[in-house]
Scaffold this active site. Sequence first.
Site, PDB file in Angstrom:
ATOM      1  N   SER A  12     -51.082 -48.345  66.788  1.00  0.00           N
ATOM      2  CA  SER A  12     -52.269 -49.145  67.091  1.00  0.00           C
ATOM      3  C   SER A  12     -53.190 -48.403  68.057  1.00  0.00           C
ATOM      4  CB  SER A  12     -51.844 -50.476  67.714  1.00  0.00           C
ATOM      5  OG  SER A  12     -51.193 -50.234  68.947  1.00  0.00           O
ATOM      6  N   GLY A  44     -50.415 -56.515  69.428  1.00  0.00           N
ATOM      7  CA  GLY A  44     -49.331 -57.421  69.807  1.00  0.00           C
ATOM      8  C   GLY A  44     -49.486 -58.887  69.441  1.00  0.00           C
ATOM      9  N   CYS A  74     -45.019 -47.368  65.842  1.00  0.00           N
ATOM     10  CA  CYS A  74     -45.464 -48.623  66.443  1.00  0.00           C
ATOM     11  C   CYS A  74     -44.421 -49.675  66.075  1.00  0.00           C
ATOM     12  CB  CYS A  74     -46.824 -48.989  65.860  1.00  0.00           C
ATOM     13  SG  CYS A  74     -47.456 -50.590  66.367  1.00  0.00           S
ATOM     14  N   ASN A  75     -43.751 -50.199  67.073  1.00  0.00           N
ATOM     15  CA  ASN A  75     -42.713 -51.209  66.800  1.00  0.00           C
ATOM     16  C   ASN A  75     -43.313 -52.457  66.169  1.00  0.00           C
ATOM     17  OD1 ASN A  75     -39.986 -50.372  68.370  1.00  0.00           O
ATOM     18  ND2 ASN A  75     -41.784 -49.579  69.394  1.00  0.00           N
ATOM     19  N   CYS A 177     -41.658 -50.898  72.630  1.00  0.00           N
ATOM     20  CA  CYS A 177     -43.065 -50.639  72.312  1.00  0.00           C
ATOM     21  C   CYS A 177     -43.338 -49.196  72.723  1.00  0.00           C
ATOM     22  CB  CYS A 177     -43.963 -51.602  73.095  1.00  0.00           C
ATOM     23  SG  CYS A 177     -45.717 -51.129  73.067  1.00  0.00           S
ATOM     24  N   HIS A 179     -45.963 -47.687  73.540  1.00  0.00           N
ATOM     25  CA  HIS A 179     -46.855 -47.513  74.702  1.00  0.00           C
ATOM     26  C   HIS A 179     -46.062 -47.461  76.022  1.00  0.00           C
ATOM     27  CE1 HIS A 179     -50.171 -48.512  72.010  1.00  0.00           C
ATOM     28  NE2 HIS A 179     -51.039 -48.326  72.990  1.00  0.00           N
TER      29      HIS A 179
HETATM   30  N1  DGL Z   1     -47.342 -49.097  70.365  1.00  0.00           N
HETATM   31  C1  DGL Z   1     -47.296 -50.422  69.779  1.00  0.00           C
HETATM   32  C2  DGL Z   1     -45.842 -50.861  69.618  1.00  0.00           C
HETATM   33  O1  DGL Z   1     -44.968 -50.006  69.625  1.00  0.00           O
HETATM   34  C3  DGL Z   1     -48.158 -51.363  70.556  1.00  0.00           C
HETATM   35  C4  DGL Z   1     -48.587 -52.526  69.767  1.00  0.00           C
HETATM   36  C5  DGL Z   1     -49.841 -53.188  70.266  1.00  0.00           C
HETATM   37  O2  DGL Z   1     -50.916 -52.612  70.066  1.00  0.00           O
HETATM   38  O3  DGL Z   1     -49.731 -54.277  70.818  1.00  0.00           O
HETATM   39  O4  DGL Z   1     -45.554 -52.008  69.437  1.00  0.00           O
END
Ligand code: DGL
Length: 261
Positions: A12, A44, A74-75, A177, A179
């Site tokens: 994302s 999210g 991205c999870n 996540c 991030h």
């Molecule tokens: N890096 C994304 C994850 O692993 C973030 C998702 C988001 O944008 O909320 O879930």
Amino acid sequence: MQKKIRIGLFDSGVGGLTVLCACRRVLPQAEYFYYGDNFHAPYGSRSKEEIEAFVTEGLEALKRHKVDAAVLACNTATAVCAEAMRKKFSFPILGMEPAVKPAAEKYRDILVLATPRTAESERLRELVGRFPDRRITVCALPGLAGAIEAHLTKGTPLTLSDHLPAGIFPQAVVLGCTHYTFFRREISAFYNCEVFDGGEGTARRLFSLLKIGRRDHPKPPDIHFQPPPSSKNFSFGGVIFLGKARKMNKKLFYSNVCSII
Ligand code: DGL
């Protein structure tokens, strides 16, 4: 000359860069294409339909770059639509799996931090259910991924303790996540325990899926992104941002975002 393997990564926003770094440590010879949909981040709390549409757009772009395989780094995207994407695209698509297994092999009391979409997903429930003799608490953090994205890309101040649940004392924390991995050290210090993320495991699964085997490097190579040769041609050592995130190339690669992993 042997053709370089082409690997696409989707996230994302900037979170998947943490997975990109892990992949490059395992296989620096591959060529990487990174699609960070920072225009729509954070995902999210978005609807399943929206996320599925954005991920499709990202994977279409990666397909145009003729990737041999793609990683949903991205999870949230993995939890929402990995299966649907595998039906839509012919190249192998690998999803993220929160590192619950390695944490549960070592510890009894585990805290999993994730976005709301990931935290409520069937996929995570199923994963946690595989370890009935462990005490695993899943905690949804509605604002942290967005706050990290804004911090790293716009310099918006970030106070981690505003986002992390306090008053719990796990033996291990799993980052659900991508991030969050940027703040792995700080999260470890906050809970005073070991922190696990899925980057390295994903990289290893990817290369065994592609049957190219792990090349071991005594010391992981540093990640250097070269300044663009021209403003129109962003080609940073084989890694480029695509889509709306194209404007991120200059900014991110001039900063040291990756070197802090
Ligand atoms: N890096 C994304 C994850 O692993 C973030 C998702 C988001 O944008 O909320 O879930």
